[in-house]
Design a protein around this motif. Structure first.
Motif, PDB file in Angstrom:
ATOM      1  N   GLY A  72      40.571  35.720  38.593  1.00 46.99           N
ATOM      2  CA  GLY A  72      41.339  35.412  37.397  1.00 46.99           C
ATOM      3  C   GLY A  72      41.075  36.503  36.368  1.00 46.99           C
ATOM      4  N   PRO A  73      41.668  36.364  35.164  1.00 51.25           N
ATOM      5  CA  PRO A  73      41.535  37.427  34.164  1.00 51.25           C
ATOM      6  C   PRO A  73      40.098  37.569  33.656  1.00 51.25           C
ATOM      7  CG  PRO A  73      42.745  35.533  33.286  1.00 51.25           C
ATOM      8  CD  PRO A  73      42.513  35.259  34.729  1.00 51.25           C
ATOM      9  N   ALA A  91      44.421  35.769  43.449  1.00 50.66           N
ATOM     10  CA  ALA A  91      44.434  35.030  42.180  1.00 50.66           C
ATOM     11  C   ALA A  91      45.503  35.534  41.224  1.00 50.66           C
ATOM     12  CB  ALA A  91      43.068  35.099  41.515  1.00 50.66           C
ATOM     13  N   LEU A  92      45.568  36.827  40.996  1.00 47.28           N
ATOM     14  CA  LEU A  92      46.495  37.379  40.008  1.00 47.28           C
ATOM     15  C   LEU A  92      47.273  38.541  40.626  1.00 47.28           C
ATOM     16  CD1 LEU A  92      44.275  37.699  36.812  1.00 47.28           C
ATOM     17  CD2 LEU A  92      46.017  35.987  37.237  1.00 47.28           C
ATOM     18  N   VAL A 419      34.039  30.126  41.323  1.00 47.35           N
ATOM     19  CA  VAL A 419      35.163  30.808  41.973  1.00 47.35           C
ATOM     20  C   VAL A 419      35.864  31.749  40.997  1.00 47.35           C
ATOM     21  CG1 VAL A 419      37.398  30.448  43.091  1.00 47.35           C
ATOM     22  CG2 VAL A 419      35.481  28.953  43.626  1.00 47.35           C
ATOM     23  N   ASN A 420      36.033  31.308  39.752  1.00 45.54           N
ATOM     24  CA  ASN A 420      36.657  32.145  38.716  1.00 45.54           C
ATOM     25  C   ASN A 420      35.669  32.393  37.582  1.00 45.54           C
ATOM     26  OD1 ASN A 420      39.057  32.264  40.082  1.00 45.54           O
ATOM     27  ND2 ASN A 420      40.130  30.791  38.792  1.00 45.54           N
TER      28      ASN A 420
END
Ligand SMILES: *[C@@H]1O[C@H](CO)[C@@H](O)[C@H](O)[C@H]1NC(C)=O
Ligand SMILES: *[C@@H]1O[C@H](CO)[C@@H](O)[C@H](O)[C@H]1NC(C)=O
Ligand SMILES: *[C@@H]1O[C@H](CO)[C@@H](O)[C@H](O)[C@H]1NC(C)=O
Ligand SMILES: *[C@@H]1O[C@H](CO)[C@@H](O)[C@H](O)[C@H]1NC(C)=O
Ligand SMILES: *[C@@H]1O[C@H](CO)[C@@H](O)[C@H](O)[C@H]1NC(C)=O
Length: 556
Positions: A72-73, A91-92, A419-420
Motif C-alpha cells: 500500500g502507499p 496492492a497498488l 501485511v500493509n
C-alpha cells in the motif's frame, strides 16, 4: 630486518607526505549527550516514510534502504512528482509513493528513490566496484536484479534488469566470492543456487541440502552463508550445516547438527556471524561461526494459533576450520528471535532487535526484546561474556534491520509485522523511524584513548600482502599491544541476517611514536581474496578498546 627497512621508509613517507587529513566521516555532532556504561540511544528520524526492511551502507557514507512495493502507499512521495504504474503489483497498480530512500549519515537527511517492481524479502551484495547488486523479491520482482551506484549529487537511482535471474529468488541469501562474483543461494522452494554474473554454460545448480533441510514451516529460508578462509562456503540451514565447494558443486563435509534440534533460520529466525578472522599471514587461518537465538520447532504453527512460544536463548560456536569441530553452546541473558548480530569494531558482537516470543512472519512476534546484548568472544570469564545494554525506546520486530556505522554507532530501523503499512489500531505499529545505539566504547570516558586516523598510505587502495602505513593521534597512549587494525565489509542486512558481513584483523608489523601525540602503525594487507574478497572496506584502528572513526578503502 624487514622492520628496520620499513621503519626508514615509513619515516620518509610520513615526513614528506602532505598532511592530508581525513574529514571526520560521520561527525560526532550526532552522538547522544547521555551515556551510561550500558550505551545510549538516540532518535535520528521520527519518520523516513518507509520501513527499513533492507539496508546497506555504501562507500560514500550513504545508506540505501527499501521495503516492498505491495504494502500500500508509504509515507513519502516519489521524487519529482513521478508515479509508478505497475499492472502486476498486488496492492497498488498506480502508486505515487516511494518504497526506497537514500539516507546520508553526515547530514542526517534522506531522499526518496524509485523502485519499479517488488523488492520484498530480497537479497543483496555490494560488488567489488562499490555498486550495490540487489537480487530478486516477490511477484514481478522475483527474477529481477537491480543496481544502485551511489553518487554525490541527487541524480542516482535504482536501475532494474528484468529476467536476469534463472529462478525466483524470494528469501535467498547472497555472498560475494573471492573472484568478485556473487553467489545467490536458495529462496522459497528453490533448492539451488546461481551466480552473478550469470554462469555462461549453466544458469543454476541444484543443491539437495536445501531440500533436505526444508520442513513443514520451511525453516531454512535466508540460509546463513559465510565465506571461509579456504575459499569454501559455510551454509547453515535449519539445524544443519555444510562446507560447500561452490565451483565443483560438492559438499565437502557436513558439520554436526546444532544441539537442541531447534531451527535457526527464517521463520524461526536466529542470526549468525563469522567471528573476526585473525589474518596472521600463515597458510592456515582459523575461522569460527556463531549462531544465536531462533525459535523452537513448531513455533510458527503455534503462533498462527495465537500461542507465542518462548524464543531460544542459546548460542552456538563452531570452529569450522578444525578437522572435527563440535558446537560449543552458551546461553544469552534473554531469549531472542529475529535478533540481528553485527560485528563491532572491537571484535565484539552486538545482538540487537527482535522478540522474546513467537517467530518471524505477519503478526507472529510478541514481547519485544528492547535491550541489546554485547558478546565478547575472547572473554575468558563466561559470566562476563554477555553484557546487557540500555533499553531501546521502540520495539523492532519482523522486518527490522541494523547495521554498523563508520563512527561505531549501530543504526536500527524498520519493523513492520503487518501485511500493509499500519500505523494505528495494532499492537506493534509499522515503524518508519530511524535510531542509533551508541555502544559504551563511544562514551566520553574513552576519549583520551580513542585514536584518530590522520593519514594512510592505502586509502587509494590496499593490496593483498602489501604494507599499509597509518598515522594516528591519541592523547593517552597505552601500548602497542592495545592497537589493532581491522577491515569490516559492510553487510546487506535484512531478516536478521547480515549478508557478506566480515571482519579481518590485519597483521600488525609495528607501532611507534613519531610526535607528541602522534603514532604510526604498519599493517599487512589481507593474505588472500578468500580471507577478504576485493571491494570497499571500512578500516578501523582500535586502541585500548576504543575504535577510531573508520576510513573507507578499496581492497584491490
Ligand atoms: C540525561 O539524563 C538525565 C538523567 O537521567 C535526564 O534528566 C536528562 O533529561 C537526559 N538528557 C537527555 C538530553 O536525554
Ligand atoms: C508521515 O509523514 C508526515 C510528514 O510527512 C508526518 O507528520 C507523519 O507523522 C508521518 N507518519 C508516520 C506514521 O510516520
Ligand atoms: C493493503 O493495501 C492495499 C492497497 O491499499 C489493499 O488493496 C489491501 O486490501 C490491503 N491489505 C490488507 C490486508 O489490509
Ligand atoms: C560495477 O560493475 C557493474 C557490473 O559490471 C556495472 O554495472 C556498474 O556500473 C559498475 N559500477 C561502477 C561504479 O563502475
Ligand atoms: C535453471 O533454471 C531454468 C529456468 O527455471 C530451468 O529451466 C533449468 O532447468 C535450471 N537448470 C538447473 C540445472 O537447475
Amino acid at each position: 630486518m624487514m622492520n628496520l627497512f620499513h621503519t626508514a621508509v615509513i619515516l620518509i613517507v610520513f615526513f614528506i607526505s602532505s598532511s592530508l587529513n581525513f574529514q571526520a566521516q560521520a561527525t560526532s555532532q550526532f552522538l547522544p549527550p547521555n551515556f551510561s556504561k550500558r550505551g545510549a540511544w538516540q532518535l535520528l528520524q521520527a519518520s523516513m516514510g518507509i520501513s527499513a526492511m533492507h539496508m546497506q551502507l555504501l562507500r560514500n557514507n550513504k545508506i540505501i534502504m527499501f521495503d516492498r512495493t505491495d504494502f500500500g502507499p508509504s509515507n513519502i512521495s516519489l521524487p519529482g512528482g513521478r508515479c509508478r504504474t505497475d499492472p502486476s503489483d498486488t496492492a497498488l497498480t498506480f502508486d505515487c509513493t516511494a518504497h526506497s530512500v537514500l539516507y546520508d549519515i553526515s547530514t542526517n537527511t534522506f531522499r526518496p528513490l524509485m523502485v519499479q517492481t517488488d523488492t520484498w524479502c530480497s537479497s543483496g551484495s555490494v560488488l567489488s566496484n562499490g555498486t550495490l547488486l540487489q537480487t530478486g523479491g516477490f511477484n514481478d520482482g522475483d527474477l529481477r536484479i537491480r543496481m544502485f551506484t551511489s553518487c554525490y549529487d541527487l541524480t542516482c537511482d535504482w536501475v532494474e534488469f528484468p529476467d536476469y535471474l534463472s529462478r525466483r529468488r524470494w528469501y535467498a541469501t547472497n555472498q560475494i566470492l573471492p573472484d568478485g562474483r556473487i553467489i545467490v543461494v536458495g529462496g522459497r522452494r528453490q533448492f539451488n543456487f546461481e551466480f552473478y554474473p550469470r554462469n555462461p554454460t549453466q544458469a543454476n545448480f541444484s543443491l539437495p541440502f536445501l531440500q533436505q533441510t526444508t520442513d513443514q514451516n520451511e525453516n531454512n529460508l535466508y540460509p546463513f552463508l559465510h565465506l571461509l578462509p579456504d575459499g569454501n562456503l559455510f551454509i547453515f540451514a535449519n539445524t544443519r550445516s555444510i562446507l560447500f565447494d561452490f565451483d565443483r558443486n560438492l559438499v565437502l563435509k557436513e558439520f554436526p547438527r546444532i544441539p537442541g534440534e531447534d531451527p535457526r533460520n527464517y521463520p524461526s529466525s536466529g542470526s549468525s556471524v563469522l567471528l573476526p578472522i585473525n589474518d596472521k599471514n600463515k597458510p592456515s587461518v582459523e575461522a569460527e561461526v556463531m549462531i544465536c537465538g531462533g525459535a523452537p520447532r513448531g513455533s510458527f504453527d503455534e503462533a498462527l494459533q495465537g500461542k507465542f512460544v518462548q524464543a531460544l536463548a542459546t548460542c552456538g560456536r563452531l570452529k569450522v576450520t578444525d578437522p572435527n569441530p563440535n558446537w560449543v553452546m552458551e546461553t544469552m541473558p534473554v531469549p531472542r528471535v529475529m535478533g540481528d548480530m553485527l560485528l563491532l569494531p572491537t571484535g565484539d558482537v552486538i545482538i540487537i532487535n527482535g522478540a522474546g516470543l513467537g517467530t518471524a512472519g505477519w503478526e507472529n512476534g510478541r514481547k519485544p526484546v528492547l535491550c541489546p546484548v554485547i558478546y565478547r568472544p575472547s572473554e575468558q570469564n563466561s559470566r562476563l561474556r554477555f553484557r546487557v545494554m540500555s533499553t531501546a525506546p521502540r520495539p523492532r520486530l519482523y522486518h527490522s534491520s541494523a547495521l554498523l556505522l563508520p563512527d561505531g554507532r549501530v543504526l536500527v530501523g524498520g519493523s513492520n509485522p503487518h501485511v500493509n503499512y499500519s500505523f494505528s489500531g495494532v499492537e506493534f505499529p509499522t515503524e518508519l523511524s530511524l535510531e542509533a545505539f551508541s555502544p559504551p566504547y563511544l562514551s566520553p570516558e574513552f576519549s583520551p584513548v580513542r585514536p584518530t586516523i590522520l593519514y594512510t598510505t592505502c586509502n587509494n587502495g590496499l593490496g593483498y600482502m602489501v604494507l599499509c602505513h597509518i598515522r594516528f593521534r591519541v592523547s593517552h597512549y597505552v601500548s602497542a599491544s592495545e592497537v589493532s587494525v581491522r577491515l569490516v565489509a559492510p553487510p546487506f542486512t535484512t531478516h536478521s541476517f547480515a549478508m557478506n558481513q566480515r571482519m579481518v584483523v590485519l597483521k600488525l608489523v609495528v607501532v611507534a611514536r613519531i610526535g607528541w601525540d602522534t603514532y604510526y602503525a604498519t599493517v599487512v594487507g589481507p593474505s588472500s581474496p578468500q580471507i577478504a574478497p576485493p571491494g570497499f572496506y571500512l578500516m578501523f584502528l582500535v586502541h585500548a578498546s576504543a575504535p577510531s572513526t573508520a576510513i573507507w578503502l578499496p581492497l584491490l
